[in-house]
Design a protein around this motif. Sequence first.
Motif, PDB file in Angstrom:
ATOM      1  N   LYS A  33      83.804  37.656  47.877  1.00 29.02           N
ATOM      2  CA  LYS A  33      83.672  37.002  49.227  1.00 29.02           C
ATOM      3  C   LYS A  33      81.801  37.371  49.564  1.00 29.02           C
ATOM      4  CE  LYS A  33      88.186  36.253  49.880  1.00 29.02           C
ATOM      5  NZ  LYS A  33      89.056  36.765  50.422  1.00 29.02           N
ATOM      6  N   CYS A  34      81.495  38.653  49.167  1.00 29.12           N
ATOM      7  CA  CYS A  34      80.360  38.626  50.215  1.00 29.12           C
ATOM      8  C   CYS A  34      79.162  38.277  49.582  1.00 29.12           C
ATOM      9  CB  CYS A  34      80.439  40.237  50.137  1.00 29.12           C
ATOM     10  SG  CYS A  34      81.431  40.941  51.023  1.00 29.12           S
ATOM     11  N   GLU A  35      79.349  37.328  48.129  1.00 24.56           N
ATOM     12  CA  GLU A  35      78.090  37.028  47.643  1.00 24.56           C
ATOM     13  C   GLU A  35      77.323  36.164  48.485  1.00 24.56           C
ATOM     14  OE1 GLU A  35      77.472  37.846  45.114  1.00 24.56           O
ATOM     15  OE2 GLU A  35      78.443  39.706  44.466  1.00 24.56           O
ATOM     16  N   GLY A  36      76.242  36.357  48.645  1.00 29.67           N
ATOM     17  CA  GLY A  36      75.195  36.037  49.861  1.00 29.67           C
ATOM     18  C   GLY A  36      75.113  35.618  51.205  1.00 29.67           C
ATOM     19  N   CYS A  37      75.843  36.904  51.217  1.00 28.44           N
ATOM     20  CA  CYS A  37      75.689  37.668  52.308  1.00 28.44           C
ATOM     21  C   CYS A  37      74.403  38.243  52.505  1.00 28.44           C
ATOM     22  CB  CYS A  37      76.915  38.870  52.847  1.00 28.44           C
ATOM     23  SG  CYS A  37      77.110  39.661  54.470  1.00 28.44           S
ATOM     24  N   ASP A  38      73.245  38.759  53.544  1.00 29.30           N
ATOM     25  CA  ASP A  38      72.262  38.931  53.772  1.00 29.30           C
ATOM     26  C   ASP A  38      72.403  41.219  53.973  1.00 29.30           C
ATOM     27  OD1 ASP A  38      70.760  36.869  53.436  1.00 29.30           O
ATOM     28  OD2 ASP A  38      70.838  37.019  55.639  1.00 29.30           O
ATOM     29  N   ARG A  39      73.963  41.211  54.370  1.00 28.72           N
ATOM     30  CA  ARG A  39      74.035  42.751  54.490  1.00 28.72           C
ATOM     31  C   ARG A  39      74.503  42.652  52.842  1.00 28.72           C
ATOM     32  NH1 ARG A  39      74.443  43.111  60.209  1.00 28.72           N
ATOM     33  NH2 ARG A  39      75.471  41.207  60.547  1.00 28.72           N
ATOM     34  N   VAL A  40      74.555  42.776  52.032  1.00 28.12           N
ATOM     35  CA  VAL A  40      74.473  43.178  50.921  1.00 28.12           C
ATOM     36  C   VAL A  40      73.034  43.455  50.129  1.00 28.12           C
ATOM     37  CG1 VAL A  40      74.109  43.039  48.390  1.00 28.12           C
ATOM     38  CG2 VAL A  40      76.424  41.189  50.071  1.00 28.12           C
ATOM     39  N   VAL A  41      73.881  45.042  49.612  1.00 29.31           N
ATOM     40  CA  VAL A  41      72.047  45.463  49.323  1.00 29.31           C
ATOM     41  C   VAL A  41      72.245  46.342  47.619  1.00 29.31           C
ATOM     42  CG1 VAL A  41      71.175  46.533  51.205  1.00 29.31           C
ATOM     43  CG2 VAL A  41      72.639  48.011  50.367  1.00 29.31           C
ATOM     44  N   TYR A  49      76.881  46.979  47.208  1.00 31.18           N
ATOM     45  CA  TYR A  49      77.821  47.013  48.458  1.00 31.18           C
ATOM     46  C   TYR A  49      76.443  47.169  49.208  1.00 31.18           C
ATOM     47  CZ  TYR A  49      77.880  50.911  45.197  1.00 31.18           C
ATOM     48  OH  TYR A  49      78.236  51.535  43.806  1.00 31.18           O
ATOM     49  N   CYS A  50      77.663  47.049  50.541  1.00 32.78           N
ATOM     50  CA  CYS A  50      77.285  46.519  51.834  1.00 32.78           C
ATOM     51  C   CYS A  50      76.241  47.558  52.884  1.00 32.78           C
ATOM     52  CB  CYS A  50      78.578  45.884  52.273  1.00 32.78           C
ATOM     53  SG  CYS A  50      78.547  45.623  53.811  1.00 32.78           S
ATOM     54  N   ALA A  51      75.498  46.827  54.081  1.00 31.19           N
ATOM     55  CA  ALA A  51      74.846  47.732  54.129  1.00 31.19           C
ATOM     56  C   ALA A  51      75.242  48.253  55.331  1.00 31.19           C
ATOM     57  CB  ALA A  51      73.492  47.241  54.569  1.00 31.19           C
ATOM     58  N   GLN A  55      83.286  50.146  53.156  1.00 32.54           N
ATOM     59  CA  GLN A  55      84.928  49.225  52.403  1.00 32.54           C
ATOM     60  C   GLN A  55      85.058  48.077  52.565  1.00 32.54           C
ATOM     61  OE1 GLN A  55      88.322  51.136  53.685  1.00 32.54           O
ATOM     62  NE2 GLN A  55      87.769  52.891  52.389  1.00 32.54           N
ATOM     63  N   PRO A  56      84.189  46.951  51.702  1.00 25.90           N
ATOM     64  CA  PRO A  56      83.769  45.353  51.991  1.00 25.90           C
ATOM     65  C   PRO A  56      84.763  44.748  52.305  1.00 25.90           C
ATOM     66  CG  PRO A  56      81.932  46.102  50.920  1.00 25.90           C
ATOM     67  CD  PRO A  56      83.188  47.473  50.831  1.00 25.90           C
ATOM     68  N   ALA A  57      85.567  45.020  50.831  1.00 26.30           N
ATOM     69  CA  ALA A  57      87.255  44.195  50.631  1.00 26.30           C
ATOM     70  C   ALA A  57      87.925  44.251  52.062  1.00 26.30           C
ATOM     71  CB  ALA A  57      88.526  45.221  49.621  1.00 26.30           C
ATOM     72  N   LYS A  59      86.314  43.926  55.332  1.00 25.99           N
ATOM     73  CA  LYS A  59      86.511  43.289  55.938  1.00 25.99           C
ATOM     74  C   LYS A  59      87.309  41.605  56.231  1.00 25.99           C
ATOM     75  CE  LYS A  59      84.461  44.215  59.328  1.00 25.99           C
ATOM     76  NZ  LYS A  59      84.874  44.413  60.503  1.00 25.99           N
ATOM     77  N   TRP A  60      87.794  41.417  55.326  1.00 23.93           N
ATOM     78  CA  TRP A  60      88.207  40.290  54.575  1.00 23.93           C
ATOM     79  C   TRP A  60      89.764  40.295  54.617  1.00 23.93           C
ATOM     80  CZ3 TRP A  60      85.255  36.233  53.982  1.00 23.93           C
ATOM     81  CH2 TRP A  60      83.947  35.945  53.895  1.00 23.93           C
ATOM     82  N   GLY A  61      90.511  40.850  55.182  1.00 20.14           N
ATOM     83  CA  GLY A  61      91.959  40.330  55.157  1.00 20.14           C
ATOM     84  C   GLY A  61      92.469  39.329  55.872  1.00 20.14           C
ATOM     85  N   ALA A  64      87.667  35.880  57.824  1.00 17.09           N
ATOM     86  CA  ALA A  64      86.376  36.278  57.657  1.00 17.09           C
ATOM     87  C   ALA A  64      85.818  37.856  57.620  1.00 17.09           C
ATOM     88  CB  ALA A  64      85.682  34.940  57.320  1.00 17.09           C
ATOM     89  N   CYS A  65      85.136  37.847  56.875  1.00 20.17           N
ATOM     90  CA  CYS A  65      84.328  38.958  57.563  1.00 20.17           C
ATOM     91  C   CYS A  65      83.644  38.304  58.805  1.00 20.17           C
ATOM     92  CB  CYS A  65      83.440  39.753  56.860  1.00 20.17           C
ATOM     93  SG  CYS A  65      81.747  40.722  57.529  1.00 20.17           S
ATOM     94  N   ASN A  66      83.386  39.155  60.222  1.00 20.82           N
ATOM     95  CA  ASN A  66      83.034  39.199  60.980  1.00 20.82           C
ATOM     96  C   ASN A  66      81.423  39.174  61.293  1.00 20.82           C
ATOM     97  OD1 ASN A  66      83.491  41.913  61.125  1.00 20.82           O
ATOM     98  ND2 ASN A  66      83.619  41.642  63.632  1.00 20.82           N
ATOM     99  N   PHE A  67      81.318  40.255  59.991  1.00 16.95           N
ATOM    100  CA  PHE A  67      79.949  40.293  60.017  1.00 16.95           C
ATOM    101  C   PHE A  67      78.782  39.597  59.380  1.00 16.95           C
ATOM    102  CE2 PHE A  67      77.938  44.123  62.214  1.00 16.95           C
ATOM    103  CZ  PHE A  67      79.208  43.998  63.720  1.00 16.95           C
ATOM    104  N   ALA A  68      79.646  38.469  58.970  1.00 19.86           N
ATOM    105  CA  ALA A  68      79.158  37.890  57.004  1.00 19.86           C
ATOM    106  C   ALA A  68      78.108  37.292  57.936  1.00 19.86           C
ATOM    107  CB  ALA A  68      80.515  37.107  56.674  1.00 19.86           C
ATOM    108  N   THR A  69      76.973  37.006  57.231  1.00 21.06           N
ATOM    109  CA  THR A  69      76.136  35.984  57.130  1.00 21.06           C
ATOM    110  C   THR A  69      75.971  34.602  56.896  1.00 21.06           C
ATOM    111  OG1 THR A  69      74.736  36.917  56.100  1.00 21.06           O
ATOM    112  CG2 THR A  69      74.624  37.655  57.985  1.00 21.06           C
TER     113      THR A  69
HETATM  114  S1  SF4 Z   1      78.838  42.354  56.356  1.00 16.97           S
HETATM  115 FE1  SF4 Z   1      80.757  41.560  55.465  1.00 16.97          FE
HETATM  116  S2  SF4 Z   1      80.324  39.490  54.416  1.00 16.97           S
HETATM  117 FE2  SF4 Z   1      78.400  40.887  54.577  1.00 16.97          FE
HETATM  118  S3  SF4 Z   1      78.698  42.365  52.654  1.00 16.97           S
HETATM  119 FE3  SF4 Z   1      79.479  43.533  54.471  1.00 16.97          FE
HETATM  120  S4  SF4 Z   1      81.535  42.956  54.062  1.00 16.97           S
HETATM  121 FE4  SF4 Z   1      80.705  41.448  53.239  1.00 16.97          FE
END
Ligand code: SF4
Length: 96
Positions: A33-41, A49-51, A55-57, A59-61, A64-69
């Motif tokens: 679900k994180c694929e496409g997020c700008d915070r992925v490094v 990994y998430c910047a 534990q990115p998983a 954040k997806w309870g 949706a993750c509240n920091f997802a871009t």
């Molecule tokens: S900010 Fe949320 S959606 Fe983006 S990579 Fe991190 S956990 Fe995944």
Amino acid sequence: MAKKQTSTILESAVVKDGILSLNGVEMQQIIEKCEGCDRVVTHETGGKYCASYAQPAAKWGRKACNFATHVRAEVDTTGKVKVNPLKASKRAARGR
Ligand code: SF4
């Protein structure tokens, strides 16, 4: 498409027994679900990994993750949470 970030945030991360840790915190790889997020490094080992979260998983309870871009969670009239992708123009307007 999300821009690729260098892993400068992970420069001081240590790999031991195949586990990446940063400042003593175990870093878990992003989930699908994180694929496409700008915070992925991407770490030099090739792991993604998430910047922002170790534990990115987690954040997806239920939502949706509240920091997802790349997506935004909205509650519909029945109270269900819907996850909608953000259009590139909206992301650009947010300065990303
Ligand atoms: S900010 Fe949320 S959606 Fe983006 S990579 Fe991190 S956990 Fe995944």
